[in-house]
Design a protein around this motif. Structure first.
Motif, PDB file in Angstrom:
ATOM      1  N   TRP A   1      41.703  30.997  45.623  1.00 42.07           N
ATOM      2  CA  TRP A   1      40.633  31.946  45.303  1.00 42.07           C
ATOM      3  C   TRP A   1      40.305  32.806  46.519  1.00 42.07           C
ATOM      4  CZ3 TRP A   1      35.828  33.187  47.173  1.00 42.07           C
ATOM      5  CH2 TRP A   1      35.104  34.126  46.411  1.00 42.07           C
ATOM      6  N   VAL A   2      40.296  32.208  47.697  1.00 43.61           N
ATOM      7  CA  VAL A   2      40.003  32.962  48.918  1.00 43.61           C
ATOM      8  C   VAL A   2      41.079  34.030  49.142  1.00 43.61           C
ATOM      9  CG1 VAL A   2      39.802  32.800  51.435  1.00 43.61           C
ATOM     10  CG2 VAL A   2      38.721  31.062  49.984  1.00 43.61           C
ATOM     11  N   ALA A   3      42.353  33.661  48.962  1.00 38.34           N
ATOM     12  CA  ALA A   3      43.440  34.633  49.126  1.00 38.34           C
ATOM     13  C   ALA A   3      43.348  35.726  48.066  1.00 38.34           C
ATOM     14  CB  ALA A   3      44.792  33.920  49.048  1.00 38.34           C
ATOM     15  N   LEU A   4      43.045  35.349  46.828  1.00 33.56           N
ATOM     16  CA  LEU A   4      42.903  36.329  45.748  1.00 33.56           C
ATOM     17  C   LEU A   4      41.793  37.323  46.058  1.00 33.56           C
ATOM     18  CD1 LEU A   4      43.496  37.332  42.826  1.00 33.56           C
ATOM     19  CD2 LEU A   4      41.791  35.653  42.050  1.00 33.56           C
ATOM     20  N   LYS A   5      40.658  36.827  46.506  1.00 31.21           N
ATOM     21  CA  LYS A   5      39.525  37.700  46.809  1.00 31.21           C
ATOM     22  C   LYS A   5      39.873  38.688  47.918  1.00 31.21           C
ATOM     23  CE  LYS A   5      35.312  39.286  46.853  1.00 31.21           C
ATOM     24  NZ  LYS A   5      34.998  40.387  45.904  1.00 31.21           N
ATOM     25  N   GLN A   6      40.615  38.245  48.924  1.00 26.21           N
ATOM     26  CA  GLN A   6      41.032  39.154  49.994  1.00 26.21           C
ATOM     27  C   GLN A   6      41.947  40.248  49.457  1.00 26.21           C
ATOM     28  OE1 GLN A   6      42.199  37.090  53.889  1.00 26.21           O
ATOM     29  NE2 GLN A   6      42.079  35.396  52.462  1.00 26.21           N
ATOM     30  N   SER A   7      42.853  39.874  48.541  1.00 26.24           N
ATOM     31  CA  SER A   7      43.777  40.877  48.000  1.00 26.24           C
ATOM     32  C   SER A   7      43.025  41.907  47.159  1.00 26.24           C
ATOM     33  CB  SER A   7      44.880  40.206  47.166  1.00 26.24           C
ATOM     34  OG  SER A   7      44.366  39.638  45.973  1.00 26.24           O
ATOM     35  N   ILE A   8      42.007  41.468  46.434  1.00 24.00           N
ATOM     36  CA  ILE A   8      41.175  42.408  45.673  1.00 24.00           C
ATOM     37  C   ILE A   8      40.406  43.314  46.628  1.00 24.00           C
ATOM     38  CG2 ILE A   8      39.180  42.598  44.137  1.00 24.00           C
ATOM     39  CD1 ILE A   8      41.762  41.804  42.717  1.00 24.00           C
ATOM     40  N   ASN A   9      39.903  42.749  47.717  1.00 20.31           N
ATOM     41  CA  ASN A   9      39.190  43.557  48.716  1.00 20.31           C
ATOM     42  C   ASN A   9      40.102  44.636  49.301  1.00 20.31           C
ATOM     43  OD1 ASN A   9      36.863  42.085  48.335  1.00 20.31           O
ATOM     44  ND2 ASN A   9      37.097  40.844  50.181  1.00 20.31           N
ATOM     45  N   SER A  10      41.376  44.307  49.482  1.00 25.18           N
ATOM     46  CA  SER A  10      42.308  45.303  50.033  1.00 25.18           C
ATOM     47  C   SER A  10      42.494  46.464  49.059  1.00 25.18           C
ATOM     48  CB  SER A  10      43.656  44.663  50.373  1.00 25.18           C
ATOM     49  OG  SER A  10      44.405  44.364  49.214  1.00 25.18           O
ATOM     50  N   LEU A  11      42.517  46.170  47.755  1.00 21.85           N
ATOM     51  CA  LEU A  11      42.637  47.218  46.737  1.00 21.85           C
ATOM     52  C   LEU A  11      41.365  48.058  46.658  1.00 21.85           C
ATOM     53  CD1 LEU A  11      44.430  45.250  43.880  1.00 21.85           C
ATOM     54  CD2 LEU A  11      45.411  47.094  45.245  1.00 21.85           C
ATOM     55  N   LEU A  12      40.223  47.427  46.857  1.00 22.18           N
ATOM     56  CA  LEU A  12      38.953  48.163  46.855  1.00 22.18           C
ATOM     57  C   LEU A  12      38.842  49.053  48.096  1.00 22.18           C
ATOM     58  CD1 LEU A  12      36.599  45.274  45.668  1.00 22.18           C
ATOM     59  CD2 LEU A  12      37.130  47.336  44.370  1.00 22.18           C
ATOM     60  N   ASN A  13      39.270  48.516  49.230  1.00 24.39           N
ATOM     61  CA  ASN A  13      39.186  49.291  50.480  1.00 24.39           C
ATOM     62  C   ASN A  13      40.102  50.510  50.459  1.00 24.39           C
ATOM     63  OD1 ASN A  13      37.305  47.517  51.568  1.00 24.39           O
ATOM     64  ND2 ASN A  13      38.850  46.249  52.568  1.00 24.39           N
ATOM     65  N   SER A  14      41.244  50.383  49.788  1.00 29.67           N
ATOM     66  CA  SER A  14      42.183  51.506  49.700  1.00 29.67           C
ATOM     67  C   SER A  14      41.840  52.461  48.565  1.00 29.67           C
ATOM     68  CB  SER A  14      43.603  50.981  49.510  1.00 29.67           C
ATOM     69  OG  SER A  14      43.722  50.310  48.265  1.00 29.67           O
ATOM     70  N   ARG A  15      40.804  52.108  47.794  1.00 25.61           N
ATOM     71  CA  ARG A  15      40.351  52.905  46.646  1.00 25.61           C
ATOM     72  C   ARG A  15      41.352  52.883  45.500  1.00 25.61           C
ATOM     73  NH1 ARG A  15      35.185  53.693  46.619  1.00 25.61           N
ATOM     74  NH2 ARG A  15      35.340  55.677  45.504  1.00 25.61           N
ATOM     75  N   ASP A  16      42.291  51.952  45.514  1.00 26.55           N
ATOM     76  CA  ASP A  16      43.176  51.776  44.366  1.00 26.55           C
ATOM     77  C   ASP A  16      42.430  51.123  43.209  1.00 26.55           C
ATOM     78  OD1 ASP A  16      45.766  52.796  45.294  1.00 26.55           O
ATOM     79  OD2 ASP A  16      45.615  51.212  46.783  1.00 26.55           O
ATOM     80  N   LEU A  17      41.390  50.373  43.554  1.00 28.65           N
ATOM     81  CA  LEU A  17      40.442  49.863  42.565  1.00 28.65           C
ATOM     82  C   LEU A  17      39.063  50.391  42.932  1.00 28.65           C
ATOM     83  CD1 LEU A  17      41.274  46.069  41.952  1.00 28.65           C
ATOM     84  CD2 LEU A  17      41.779  48.008  40.448  1.00 28.65           C
ATOM     85  N   LEU A  18      38.289  50.749  41.930  1.00 25.24           N
ATOM     86  CA  LEU A  18      36.937  51.244  42.183  1.00 25.24           C
ATOM     87  C   LEU A  18      35.874  50.223  41.808  1.00 25.24           C
ATOM     88  CD1 LEU A  18      37.319  54.912  40.871  1.00 25.24           C
ATOM     89  CD2 LEU A  18      37.600  54.040  43.212  1.00 25.24           C
ATOM     90  N   ILE A  19      36.243  49.238  40.978  1.00 25.40           N
ATOM     91  CA  ILE A  19      35.315  48.203  40.534  1.00 25.40           C
ATOM     92  C   ILE A  19      35.926  46.844  40.834  1.00 25.40           C
ATOM     93  CG2 ILE A  19      34.088  47.206  38.559  1.00 25.40           C
ATOM     94  CD1 ILE A  19      34.217  49.944  37.223  1.00 25.40           C
ATOM     95  N   ASP A  20      35.136  45.949  41.390  1.00 27.66           N
ATOM     96  CA  ASP A  20      35.615  44.595  41.694  1.00 27.66           C
ATOM     97  C   ASP A  20      35.784  43.810  40.391  1.00 27.66           C
ATOM     98  OD1 ASP A  20      36.166  42.079  42.652  1.00 27.66           O
ATOM     99  OD2 ASP A  20      34.513  42.027  44.103  1.00 27.66           O
ATOM    100  N   PRO A  21      37.013  43.357  40.079  1.00 26.92           N
ATOM    101  CA  PRO A  21      37.230  42.606  38.836  1.00 26.92           C
ATOM    102  C   PRO A  21      36.880  41.120  38.940  1.00 26.92           C
ATOM    103  CG  PRO A  21      39.309  42.915  39.954  1.00 26.92           C
ATOM    104  CD  PRO A  21      38.278  43.633  40.784  1.00 26.92           C
ATOM    105  N   ILE A  22      36.589  40.646  40.161  1.00 25.08           N
ATOM    106  CA  ILE A  22      36.253  39.229  40.332  1.00 25.08           C
ATOM    107  C   ILE A  22      34.866  38.969  39.735  1.00 25.08           C
ATOM    108  CG2 ILE A  22      35.786  37.374  41.984  1.00 25.08           C
ATOM    109  CD1 ILE A  22      38.669  38.014  42.010  1.00 25.08           C
ATOM    110  N   ILE A  23      34.772  37.991  38.834  1.00 23.55           N
ATOM    111  CA  ILE A  23      33.503  37.707  38.164  1.00 23.55           C
ATOM    112  C   ILE A  23      32.873  36.399  38.614  1.00 23.55           C
ATOM    113  CG2 ILE A  23      34.038  39.086  36.128  1.00 23.55           C
ATOM    114  CD1 ILE A  23      34.920  36.574  34.711  1.00 23.55           C
ATOM    115  N   GLY A  24      33.508  35.703  39.524  1.00 25.92           N
ATOM    116  CA  GLY A  24      32.920  34.456  39.998  1.00 25.92           C
ATOM    117  C   GLY A  24      33.806  33.802  41.034  1.00 25.92           C
TER     118      GLY A  24
END
Length: 240
Positions: free
Chosen positions: A135-158
């Motif tokens: 989960w920690v690794a997954l959250k970091q990978s999502i953060n990288s997509l958010l930081n690069s603006r490839d994602l605009l909304i965090d899909p992690i719900i918990g």
């Protein structure tokens, strides 16, 4: 009942999570539950499985393995045998299911995140340590997509965490090491969210059946332990 480690019945092993341990992966950590050490990495790809193409939905998958000298005697690499063991397949499916339970795949978009959990050293609870680190690794990978603006909304719900519990010498205990696990009358693994959701429970009587009261004791221990694990996970990522 006295535990060989000197821990109380409701006490976790010492847990450490070091993040950013892989130079190339979008997310990574080395998670340590006592003497069980697992390297977890998350890799982001822009190709989803065929059945999800043009659906607007993403996917999270996982692979798990134990290094040859992660145990007291060297084991053969599964690739040498030409196939994965049933245990390995079951654990990596569990990791994947657990991670998909706390992410909105539609909000992820058509990205596939591949989680790799490699057990460096095993002393019981490798699957639960893997899930908690994944989960920690997954959250970091999502953060990288958010930081690069490839994602605009965090899909992690918990946040999810996992821990083992068991009945050892007629006492319900938290976070079994290998010695306890190998002699326990009941062995259970719990995967829970930080908001009270149950993702998966695996509980097996090794000898005689156990009572609902004993199950309730194990579940209460798991809730306590995973709450503490969630706190450690969020702290290493500097989350509230």
């Amino acid at each position: 009942m006295k535990r060989s480690s000197g821990r109380k019945y409701n006490e976790l092993r010492k847990i450490e999570i070091d993040i950013g341990v892989s130079k190339h992966a979008e997310g990574s950590c080395l998670v340590k539950f006592g003497d069980t050490h697992v390297l977890c990495t998350a890799s982001v790809g822009n190709k989803v499985p065929p059945w999800l193409r043009n659906s607007g939905s993403g996917w999270v998958t996982a692979e798990y393995g134990m290094l040859p000298r992660s145990t007291s005697e060297r084991m053969r690499r599964e690739s040498s045998n030409g196939k994965q063991s049933g245990r390995t397949q079951e654990i990596q499916r569990l990791i994947g299911r657990s991670l998909r339970s706390i992410i909105d795949l539609k909000k992820l978009g058509e990205y596939q995140i591949s989680i790799d959990c490699d057990v460096i050293q095993a002393d019981g609870g490798t699957r639960t340590a893997s899930i908690s680190g994944a989960w920690v690794a997954l959250k970091q990978s999502i953060n990288s997509l958010l930081n690069s603006r490839d994602l605009l909304i965090d899909p992690i719900i918990g946040c999810i965490g996992a821990v083992s519990c068991g009945i050892y010498e007629n006492t319900s205990i938290l976070d079994l090491d290998y010695e306890e696990d190998s002699k326990a009358d009941v062995d259970a693994n719990f995967v829970l969210t930080d908001y009270g959701g149950i993702v998966e429970v695996q509980a097996t009587a090794e000898t005689l059946p156990f009572s609902q009261q004993k199950y309730s004791e194990l579940f209460a221990l798991a809730k306590k332990g995973i709450s503490e694990i969630n706190t450690i996970q969020k702290k290493c990522l500097k989350l509230k």
